[in-house]
Design an enzyme around this catalytic site. Structure first.
Site, PDB file in Angstrom:
ATOM      1  N   GLU A  99      10.699   2.035   9.785  1.00  0.00           N
ATOM      2  CA  GLU A  99      11.648   3.101   9.429  1.00  0.00           C
ATOM      3  C   GLU A  99      10.893   4.405   9.590  1.00  0.00           C
ATOM      4  O   GLU A  99       9.914   4.639   8.881  1.00  0.00           O
ATOM      5  CB  GLU A  99      12.095   2.958   7.961  1.00  0.00           C
ATOM      6  CG  GLU A  99      12.851   1.698   7.635  1.00  0.00           C
ATOM      7  CD  GLU A  99      14.260   1.687   8.179  1.00  0.00           C
ATOM      8  OE1 GLU A  99      14.761   2.763   8.581  1.00  0.00           O
ATOM      9  OE2 GLU A  99      14.849   0.604   8.226  1.00  0.00           O
ATOM     10  N   GLU A 120      10.517  17.026  14.068  1.00  0.00           N
ATOM     11  CA  GLU A 120      10.683  16.857  12.620  1.00  0.00           C
ATOM     12  C   GLU A 120       9.703  17.777  11.895  1.00  0.00           C
ATOM     13  O   GLU A 120       8.487  17.641  12.049  1.00  0.00           O
ATOM     14  CB  GLU A 120      10.418  15.401  12.225  1.00  0.00           C
ATOM     15  CG  GLU A 120      10.748  15.133  10.773  1.00  0.00           C
ATOM     16  CD  GLU A 120      10.452  13.696  10.350  1.00  0.00           C
ATOM     17  OE1 GLU A 120       9.373  13.179  10.689  1.00  0.00           O
ATOM     18  OE2 GLU A 120      11.304  13.107   9.659  1.00  0.00           O
ATOM     19  N   CYS A 161      13.610  11.849   5.144  1.00  0.00           N
ATOM     20  CA  CYS A 161      13.850  11.428   6.529  1.00  0.00           C
ATOM     21  C   CYS A 161      15.270  11.763   6.956  1.00  0.00           C
ATOM     22  O   CYS A 161      15.547  11.906   8.129  1.00  0.00           O
ATOM     23  CB  CYS A 161      13.579   9.937   6.673  1.00  0.00           C
ATOM     24  SG  CYS A 161      14.394   8.962   5.416  1.00  0.00           S
ATOM     25  N   LYS A 189       0.836  -1.199   0.000  1.00  0.00           N
ATOM     26  CA  LYS A 189       0.000   0.000   0.000  1.00  0.00           C
ATOM     27  C   LYS A 189       0.873   1.252   0.000  1.00  0.00           C
ATOM     28  O   LYS A 189       1.520   1.575   0.987  1.00  0.00           O
ATOM     29  CB  LYS A 189      -0.921   0.049   1.227  1.00  0.00           C
ATOM     30  CG  LYS A 189      -1.954   1.182   1.069  1.00  0.00           C
ATOM     31  CD  LYS A 189      -2.463   1.754   2.359  1.00  0.00           C
ATOM     32  CE  LYS A 189      -1.673   2.902   2.909  1.00  0.00           C
ATOM     33  NZ  LYS A 189      -1.654   4.150   2.100  1.00  0.00           N
TER      34      LYS A 189
HETATM   35  P1  NDP Z   1       2.739   8.684   7.523  1.00  0.00           P
HETATM   36  O1  NDP Z   1       3.124   8.007   8.773  1.00  0.00           O
HETATM   37  O2  NDP Z   1       1.665   9.681   7.569  1.00  0.00           O
HETATM   38  O3  NDP Z   1       2.299   7.614   6.416  1.00  0.00           O
HETATM   39  C1  NDP Z   1       3.116   6.551   6.015  1.00  0.00           C
HETATM   40  C2  NDP Z   1       2.244   5.464   5.424  1.00  0.00           C
HETATM   41  O4  NDP Z   1       1.422   4.914   6.444  1.00  0.00           O
HETATM   42  C3  NDP Z   1       1.289   5.968   4.343  1.00  0.00           C
HETATM   43  O5  NDP Z   1       1.117   4.968   3.377  1.00  0.00           O
HETATM   44  C4  NDP Z   1       0.010   6.173   5.134  1.00  0.00           C
HETATM   45  O6  NDP Z   1      -1.142   6.153   4.315  1.00  0.00           O
HETATM   46  C5  NDP Z   1       0.060   4.978   6.057  1.00  0.00           C
HETATM   47  N1  NDP Z   1      -0.767   5.096   7.264  1.00  0.00           N
HETATM   48  C6  NDP Z   1      -1.280   6.212   7.835  1.00  0.00           C
HETATM   49  N2  NDP Z   1      -2.008   5.878   8.933  1.00  0.00           N
HETATM   50  C7  NDP Z   1      -1.942   4.531   9.053  1.00  0.00           C
HETATM   51  C8  NDP Z   1      -2.489   3.593   9.982  1.00  0.00           C
HETATM   52  N3  NDP Z   1      -3.230   3.977  11.017  1.00  0.00           N
HETATM   53  N4  NDP Z   1      -2.228   2.288   9.808  1.00  0.00           N
HETATM   54  C9  NDP Z   1      -1.453   1.872   8.779  1.00  0.00           C
HETATM   55  N5  NDP Z   1      -0.934   2.712   7.852  1.00  0.00           N
HETATM   56  C10 NDP Z   1      -1.157   4.027   7.995  1.00  0.00           C
HETATM   57  O7  NDP Z   1       4.078   9.305   6.934  1.00  0.00           O
HETATM   58  P2  NDP Z   1       4.243  10.188   5.626  1.00  0.00           P
HETATM   59  O8  NDP Z   1       3.682   9.489   4.441  1.00  0.00           O
HETATM   60  O9  NDP Z   1       3.773  11.559   5.929  1.00  0.00           O
HETATM   61  O10 NDP Z   1       5.833  10.176   5.453  1.00  0.00           O
HETATM   62  C11 NDP Z   1       6.648  11.064   6.103  1.00  0.00           C
HETATM   63  C12 NDP Z   1       7.324  10.409   7.287  1.00  0.00           C
HETATM   64  O11 NDP Z   1       8.045   9.261   6.857  1.00  0.00           O
HETATM   65  C13 NDP Z   1       8.357  11.303   7.940  1.00  0.00           C
HETATM   66  O12 NDP Z   1       8.238  11.228   9.334  1.00  0.00           O
HETATM   67  C14 NDP Z   1       9.670  10.709   7.482  1.00  0.00           C
HETATM   68  O13 NDP Z   1      10.758  10.980   8.336  1.00  0.00           O
HETATM   69  C15 NDP Z   1       9.344   9.267   7.414  1.00  0.00           C
HETATM   70  N6  NDP Z   1      10.278   8.561   6.537  1.00  0.00           N
HETATM   71  C16 NDP Z   1      11.202   7.728   7.109  1.00  0.00           C
HETATM   72  C17 NDP Z   1      12.158   7.102   6.338  1.00  0.00           C
HETATM   73  C18 NDP Z   1      13.148   6.165   6.963  1.00  0.00           C
HETATM   74  O14 NDP Z   1      13.670   5.322   6.237  1.00  0.00           O
HETATM   75  N7  NDP Z   1      13.452   6.265   8.243  1.00  0.00           N
HETATM   76  C19 NDP Z   1      12.225   7.321   4.892  1.00  0.00           C
HETATM   77  C20 NDP Z   1      11.203   8.198   4.393  1.00  0.00           C
HETATM   78  C21 NDP Z   1      10.266   8.791   5.206  1.00  0.00           C
HETATM   79  P3  NDP Z   1      -1.740   7.515   3.683  1.00  0.00           P
HETATM   80  O15 NDP Z   1      -0.669   8.532   3.680  1.00  0.00           O
HETATM   81  O16 NDP Z   1      -2.135   7.095   2.327  1.00  0.00           O
HETATM   82  O17 NDP Z   1      -2.902   7.880   4.527  1.00  0.00           O
END
Ligand code: NDP
Length: 521
Positions: A273, A409, A307, A198
């Site tokens: 991550e 962040e 990130c 997803k």
């Molecule tokens: P989110 O946590 O908002 O979303 C990540 C994914 O989780 C999306 O697909 C989202 O769906 C999904 N999601 C949201 N709520 C739920 C839930 N309750 N249960 C299961 N899945 C859920 O993060 P962002 O997309 O905003 O990404 C940014 C974040 O990711 C930053 O904090 C960044 O630092 C981190 N990141 C970390 C990396 C690493 O390797 N450490 C690399 C890249 C980013 P949807 O958005 O479609 O609602």
């Protein structure tokens, strides 16, 4: 491709309140059991260009638990055949996938810039990372090493082999919409797992392109399943699904915690991550021009939405003034615009919620006692910027380590310059946040460099380079609130997507009891 059921279009987070041209908007589907199918509900959301929200890229299914169930069933059906396919054969298909990604690199790059906003060069890097990951990991098809070791009894053989985990749920963010799915998908596949993937609702097209390439490469039906839609309900349906033995998640620390709790409830494996608050230390002996290049690239590349973004610049007091002045001058020269324009340095941020969050932090920074807004700080809303999510690259100076802008962040084009008295002081500040993903130091002194390498408590560390620039054959991940101890990429990722099985073969022909029977010398 089958047409979506009567589409009920819901508002996307990228929607700007302006109407998009309705003609010729392409509809995309989920990929379940080798078929492209609409969501059970028929609901879709529109994927828009964050540089110009009048540009609608396509309609994607808003999936629910019903779609997730169907995808999990398909993954279950395909699992036995796929895990019994010899790993070198699985690898051959993945090498084909690599070729397809190379052939389509320019198209996938343009698609990514259009849906995510990052400049073309960086989008190309994202696609290239997927290519690198595919080739590197496919090579594991002829390794997937286990080991043998002596047994403690005579005429007994001991060895350890990897076995697939089973059905894996992969949940990914929008900022690396092809690279991050590939980091999870390709290792999962080489280990013999089947998956439900997803992507983030904001960037489904790049992941669709990856999955479409999987289909073309000949990955059998049901091995890779794609469901698009929001985290709630689609992502949550995955984390709660009893048949998904593993959830691999990349996203925010807050969502990651929810994912981890759901997995703990049902004893599922969970690899996370998450966020970062990465620091570059600039020492008084550093090559300042080089450090400025690294700081600009680290802080404002991908509009700070990485990130590993360099959101803290910890500068030795002896070079603080010089560095800050130069940084501000260079930041003011950055060209903001549509990432599709090759002249652009900094593209838009992802959506309206991101604008609100980032502008909220800029407000917080301006109200922090002592911090100075040295440049930027505004949302751009006129002319070419009127229909997109553009924020000026922003530098705060005189920031204290405990201020919110130095601790939380922000995930946008905002960085904080923090003065430090010494190397020890700088390292203490660098470590003084809840995250631990990436850190960097600019110095010409090898002793200082090694001290920092040793003392910075992060998963990644750079010397005389920015906090950005991971390569796929080294492990990637972070300490503290950034992760939960796993590492993606490298060969270490295989430890996420396979489980060890220890095997003992007793060829003595008699009962031998380890720890009990005495072995006669
Ligand atoms: P989110 O946590 O908002 O979303 C990540 C994914 O989780 C999306 O697909 C989202 O769906 C999904 N999601 C949201 N709520 C739920 C839930 N309750 N249960 C299961 N899945 C859920 O993060 P962002 O997309 O905003 O990404 C940014 C974040 O990711 C930053 O904090 C960044 O630092 C981190 N990141 C970390 C990396 C690493 O390797 N450490 C690399 C890249 C980013 P949807 O958005 O479609 O609602």
């Amino acid at each position: 491709m089958a047409q979506a059921k009567k589409a009920l279009v819901k508002t996307s987070r990228k929607q700007n309140g302006r109407s998009a041209p309705r003609a010729s908007v392409k509809s995309y589907n989920n990929y379940i059991g080798g078929k492209w199918v609409p969501s059970e509900s028929g609901e879709v959301s529109e994927n828009m260009n964050p540089a110009d929200t009048r540009d609608t890229i396509g309609r994607f299914p808003l999936s629910t638990s019903e779609d997730v169930n169907a995808a999990v069933n398909a993954a279950q059906e395909a699992f036995d055949r796929w895990r019994h396919t010899p790993a070198p054969r699985r690898a051959e298909i993945l090498f084909r996938l690599g070729e397809i990604l190379i052939r389509n690199k320019d198209t996938f790059t343009a698609d990514m810039t259009r849906e995510m906003g990052k400049v073309l060069k960086e989008a190309g890097g994202d696609v290239q990372e997927a290519i690198d990951c595919t080739y590197y990991t496919a090579g594991e098809g002829r390794r997937l090493h286990g080991f043998t070791t002596p047994a403690e009894m005579p005429d007994k053989f001991a060895m350890c082999v990897r076995q697939p985990v089973g059905l894996c749920g992969l949940i990914t963010p929008w900022n690396f919409p092809m690279a991050i799915p590939s980091w999870k998908l390709i290792p999962a596949l080489i280990c013999g797992n089947t998956v439900v993937l997803k992507p983030a609702e904001d960037t489904p097209l790049s992941t669709y392109n990856l999955v479409k390439a999987c289909e073309e490469a000949g990955i059998p039906p049901g091995v890779v399943n794609l469901v698009t839609g929001y985290g709630e309900p689609a992502g949550a349906a995955m984390t709660n699904h009893p048949a998904l033995r593993l959830i691999s998640f990349t996203g925010s620390t807050e969502t990651g915690r929810q994912v981890a709790s759901a997995c703990a409830e049902r004893n599922a494996i969970c690899s996370l991550e998450m966020g970062g608050k990465n620091a570059i230390i600039i020492m008084d002996d550093a090559d300042i021009d080089l450090a400025i290049e690294g700081a600009l690239w680290g802080a404002f590349g991908t509009s700070g939405q990485r990130c590993t973004a360099s959101s803290r610049l910890i500068v030795h007091k002896k070079v603080y003034k010089k560095f800050s002045q130069q940084l501000v001058e260079r930041t003011e020269d950055l060209r903001i615009g549509n990432g599709a324009d090759p002249k652009t340095d900094v593209g838009p941020v992802i959506n309206a919620a991101a604008v609100e969050k980032i502008m909220g932090y800029i407000d917080i920074g301006q109200n922090e006692d002592g911090a100075a807004l040295a440049c930027g700080g505004k949302r751009l809303t006129r002319g070419d910027y009127a229909n997109g999510y553009f924020i000026e690259p922003t530098v705060f100076t005189d920031v204290a380590p405990d201020m919110r802008i130095a601790q939380e962040e922000i995930f946008g084009p905002v960085t904080s310059v923090i003065p430090a008295n010494s190397l020890a002081d700088a390292v203490k500040i660098a470590n003084g946040v809840r995250y631990g993903l990436s850190a960097a130091i600019y110095t010409r002194d090898v002793n200082r460099a090694f001290h920092a390498m040793n003392e910075m408590y992060t998963g990644i560390c750079y010397v005389n380079a920015s906090t950005i620039g991971a390569e796929v054959h080294l492990p990637f991940g972070g300490t503290k609130a950034t992760g939960n101890g796993h590492r993606e990429a490298g060969t270490q990722v295989l430890d996420i997507f396979s489980e060890w099985k220890s095997i003992y073969v007793d060829y003595s022909g008699k009962l031998q009891r380890a720890q009990i029977d005495e072995v006669k010398l």
